[in-house]
Scaffold this motif. Sequence first.
Motif, short mmCIF file in Angstrom:
data_model
loop_
_atom_site.label_atom_id
_atom_site.label_comp_id
_atom_site.label_asym_id
_atom_site.label_seq_id
_atom_site.Cartn_x
_atom_site.Cartn_y
_atom_site.Cartn_z
N ASN A 151 31.88 7.16 49.47
CA ASN A 151 33.16 7.68 49.61
C ASN A 151 33.89 6.96 50.85
N ASN A 152 33.71 5.61 50.93
CA ASN A 152 34.04 4.85 52.14
C ASN A 152 35.45 4.09 51.63
N ASP A 153 36.45 4.21 52.67
CA ASP A 153 37.68 3.84 52.38
C ASP A 153 37.76 2.27 52.32
N ASP A 154 36.81 1.79 53.05
CA ASP A 154 36.55 0.31 53.00
C ASP A 154 36.27 -0.60 51.64
N THR A 155 35.36 0.36 51.23
CA THR A 155 34.95 0.09 49.89
C THR A 155 35.89 0.09 48.92
N LEU A 156 36.85 1.11 48.76
CA LEU A 156 38.00 1.10 47.90
C LEU A 156 38.99 -0.02 48.13
N LYS A 157 39.13 -0.34 49.35
CA LYS A 157 40.25 -1.27 49.92
C LYS A 157 39.53 -2.53 49.11
#
Length: 454
Positions: A151-157
């Motif tokens: 649930n990492n924001d960097d992964t989604l970006k």
Amino acid sequence: MKKRIKKDLYYYLCYGEIGIIALLGIGHVDHVIKRNANVCSESQVNNTIYLNNVKELDSYLNQEITFQDVRVALRNNPNLEDDDKDLINELIDKLEEKTPYLNLKCLYENIKLLQIKRLEKTDFTTNVIGSFDRYSDEIILYNYKISLFNNNDDTLKHEMLHTAHSLVLDTKEGSIEKNFCIQNDKTSFLKEGFICWFKNYLFPESKSFSYRDLVNDIDIFKYILGVNDKELITIFTEGNYKDILNSNVMHLDDLEIEELINICDKEYNMIQYNKSGSLTTYELTRKYDLLLKACINSHQDDMNVDTVYQIQNLLSDSYNYYNIIELPNFRENLLKQAISALPRKNNNIKITDFYGKRINYCDFNNLVLIHNKNGTGVFTYIIGEEYQDTNQQTTYYVDDDFITYNKENNNEVFRLSDVAKTLLPTDELSLIDIGDYLEEKNKSNSKTKVYKKK
């Protein structure tokens, strides 16, 4: 009956702070998936038309897309949660701020019905923690979905940035596909390295060290291409690998380019599958020999002291993050090869350090003696060569395995040619002699004890 999707192997990896991210594929209908990696121009394979660049999308999507259009498409997407929309809006804002020139057609089309799913990781044979792939259901035949295994924001970006350069559309003429690796998945190492580089470019305040060796390799390719950040981003988001990996741009022959691709692809898959140590010493050496040759050949019209150290630093930075194999004397050998390519050198005077090891340099007139007032012992005096880095900042290259130049130290910088006027005539200088000379001249109270040569 619902048509089945077959996925290509488009892997996008990132490791380090956020782990490894993978683009598992852009799928196609079974009867049009037959791939031919040797097809190197715009082509049609069965019902799929492969586009070389985003401009060719104009024949199918003639609407000019603005950032506001992208925001509206995001707002109207019924599949996304509000929190995800907020994060994607943050990314859109950053893209508009730092890349207002970005062609938005891929991003716009991908975002219309994009889905984001958070799933439990079940496949532990790879380091994948996210994917961006096509899906189908009873209503929508083809669309895109991001699957996240954390649930990492960097992964989604990271996954969202993939939507800016790849697109598959179904039209009355058949399926059309625009992607960077156009029918050549072996070049995914470039695409993945760029996405990590691009994310760091947009968000330097949260810069990650994910896939750092490939990110540094992107800086090397940028140097070979001779482009700025805007031009690099345009190439990757609008074009394809052939804009980079061709003999005119790389200044290598076709066989050398193919060899470089194979080595980098092997490295890429090695990290993907945790295959530690599968890249041989020869392969790693060959990778940097080819990159060095490309750097030198691409700057043969302006080779000077600056380019020598720019090239040496770029390749050293890339290699330093490669912790699998240690090449003996890599840094020193790299510098010697770069210096040998200089059309003019002024380095006949032999200069040795405290241990009697010869110091490599290009031009005696560029050498400086750096006196670190806070240093003790061998760290008090170091010899460096002045040059302009890739940001056109004055810095100094220090040919030492343990000492580097740090501008934050309390330094005094002397032109070595001025100091040498007292110590010469000779064709050899020792850092010991220079240190003795300066201590006597400045009546230093330093704890440094230097010993004269016998």
